[in-house]
Design a protein around this motif. Structure first.
Motif, PDB file in Angstrom:
ATOM      1  N   ASP A  96      15.053   5.787  56.575  1.00  0.00           N
ATOM      2  CA  ASP A  96      14.204   6.270  57.667  1.00  0.00           C
ATOM      3  C   ASP A  96      14.984   6.467  58.963  1.00  0.00           C
ATOM      4  OD1 ASP A  96      12.166   6.209  55.913  1.00  0.00           O
ATOM      5  OD2 ASP A  96      11.024   4.587  56.867  1.00  0.00           O
ATOM      6  N   GLN A  97      15.932   5.560  59.242  1.00  0.00           N
ATOM      7  CA  GLN A  97      16.705   5.683  60.483  1.00  0.00           C
ATOM      8  C   GLN A  97      17.597   6.925  60.450  1.00  0.00           C
ATOM      9  OE1 GLN A  97      15.984   3.860  62.940  1.00  0.00           O
ATOM     10  NE2 GLN A  97      14.930   2.130  61.984  1.00  0.00           N
TER      11      GLN A  97
ATOM     12  N   ARG B 275      15.397   9.921  60.984  1.00  0.00           N
ATOM     13  CA  ARG B 275      15.066  10.012  62.410  1.00  0.00           C
ATOM     14  C   ARG B 275      16.240  10.593  63.201  1.00  0.00           C
ATOM     15  NH1 ARG B 275      14.474   4.756  66.330  1.00  0.00           N
ATOM     16  NH2 ARG B 275      14.274   5.871  68.306  1.00  0.00           N
TER      17      ARG B 275
ATOM     18  N   SER C  19      16.262  14.393  65.004  1.00  0.00           N
ATOM     19  CA  SER C  19      16.189  14.316  66.459  1.00  0.00           C
ATOM     20  C   SER C  19      16.502  15.677  67.067  1.00  0.00           C
ATOM     21  CB  SER C  19      17.187  13.276  66.983  1.00  0.00           C
ATOM     22  OG  SER C  19      17.280  13.346  68.388  1.00  0.00           O
TER      23      SER C  19
ATOM     24  N   TYR D 268      18.855   2.185  64.678  1.00  0.00           N
ATOM     25  CA  TYR D 268      19.147   3.595  64.941  1.00  0.00           C
ATOM     26  C   TYR D 268      20.616   3.773  65.313  1.00  0.00           C
ATOM     27  CZ  TYR D 268      18.366   8.287  66.885  1.00  0.00           C
ATOM     28  OH  TYR D 268      18.405   9.633  67.148  1.00  0.00           O
TER      29      TYR D 268
END
Length: 321
Positions: free
Chosen positions: A78-79, A82, A86, A289
């Motif tokens: 998931d990170q 993301r 971005s 992240y």
């Protein structure tokens, strides 16, 4: 009979060769003091390089500093999703690659040229003085060096702008204008680090066989021809190794330098992965992240170094291994 004697001699030689191979533990005992000298370096690598790699798992978690690694929720990729989704990712990735390529071009060509020129100097005192002057900025930290750069390039009373105004020009905000910021990064980085590469190439040039130069002079080769046909081919293995190492760090555009010199006015051309991760990942406590971005950089570096090393070896040159 002669055939049998030859076979017997080959068998004896093979037996002697097998007997000459010492077990590893015997080598460790024999060279124990050398291995003891190696031990502190190995411990430092294990402690500060391999030890922290356990923390890479938080890139796959929604890490909570209070729950720790073992108690944080596992979120898989998931990170990374993301990060890649971005809206700023494409911009910071392109900035990182562009700045790195600019720096690579400067750090690859300028040290070779300087090393070739310094090698032709015959005055020993001046040669050593020039080497010291070129090499000195390498020992100055970016914190100090960036302060000097900011002072010199100040648009109000910096020395550079004072000279520009003296000749009738207008002040230039070198560190606040998107047109000049990247060139300033390349120039200041080259000025600071060019001495390191020059020393390496000078050491490689010192190992070139002098008889090759003598043969070239007998054939009527000029100094330029000697550099092109003797010096550069002789130091090619060193050049190749340094290129491989530089390409492996293609996503290392220089966090310290950019972080200390950039500002909000030049984010569009100066924001790289490291500075973005520091702002978004560290300052806002998004540790998972930030770790995902760092792991992405490491994966790219590993792929690049393996690929380039393979290409170099297939072309007939010596690689890193």
């Amino acid at each position: 009979m002669a055939v049998m004697n030859g076979a017997a001699r080959r068998g004896q030689a093979a037996g002697a060769g097998a007997g000459a191979r010492r077990p590893l533990w015997k080598d460790l005992i024999r060279d124990r003091y050398l291995y003891l000298l190696l031990l502190p370096g190995l411990l430092l690598i294990l402690l500060f390089r391999y030890g922290p790699m356990y923390g890479v798992v938080i890139a796959f978690q929604d890490y909570n500093i209070y729950k720790g690694i073992s108690g944080s929720e596992w979120v898989g990729f998931d990170q990374f999703t993301r990060l890649f989704n971005s809206p700023d990712f494409v911009e910071i990735l392109s900035n990182t690659i562009i700045i790195s390529l600019y720096k690579l071009a400067a750090s690859f060509t300028i040290p070779i040229i300087l090393a070739l020129l310094l090698n032709e100097l015959r005055g020993v005192v001046f040669k050593r003085f020039a080497q010291s002057v070129i090499y000195l900025p390498h020992f100055v930290s970016w914190v100090i060096f960036s302060g000097i750069i900011i002072t010199f390039l100040n648009p109000v009373d910096g020395m550079v702008n004072v000279v520009i105004q003296h000749f009738g020009g207008s002040p230039v905000d070198f560190l606040g204008d998107v047109r000049y910021f990247r060139p300033m990064l390349v120039i200041t980085d080259a000025y600071k680090e060019v001495g390191w590469g020059t020393i390496i190439y000078l050491a490689a040039i010192a190992g070139v066989n002098a008889e090759l130069y003598e043969a070239a002079r007998i054939d009527g080769a000029t100094k330029l021809r000697q550099m092109w046909h003797v010096t550069l081919p002789a130091i090619r293995p060193v050049i190749v190794i340094l290129i491989i190492l530089s390409l492996a760090n293609i996503l290392e555009a220089g966090f310290q330098q950019i972080f200390l010199l950039y500002n909000a006015l030049v984010y569009d051309v100066a924001d790289i992965i490291d500075t973005y991760v520091y702002r978004v990942g560290i300052q806002e406590a998004n540790y998972s992240y930030a770790t995902a971005a760092g792991l992405f950089k490491s994966a790219v570096a590993m792929v690049l170094i393996l690929t380039v090393n393979t290409i170099v070896k297939k072309s007939g040159q010596e690689g890193l291994w």
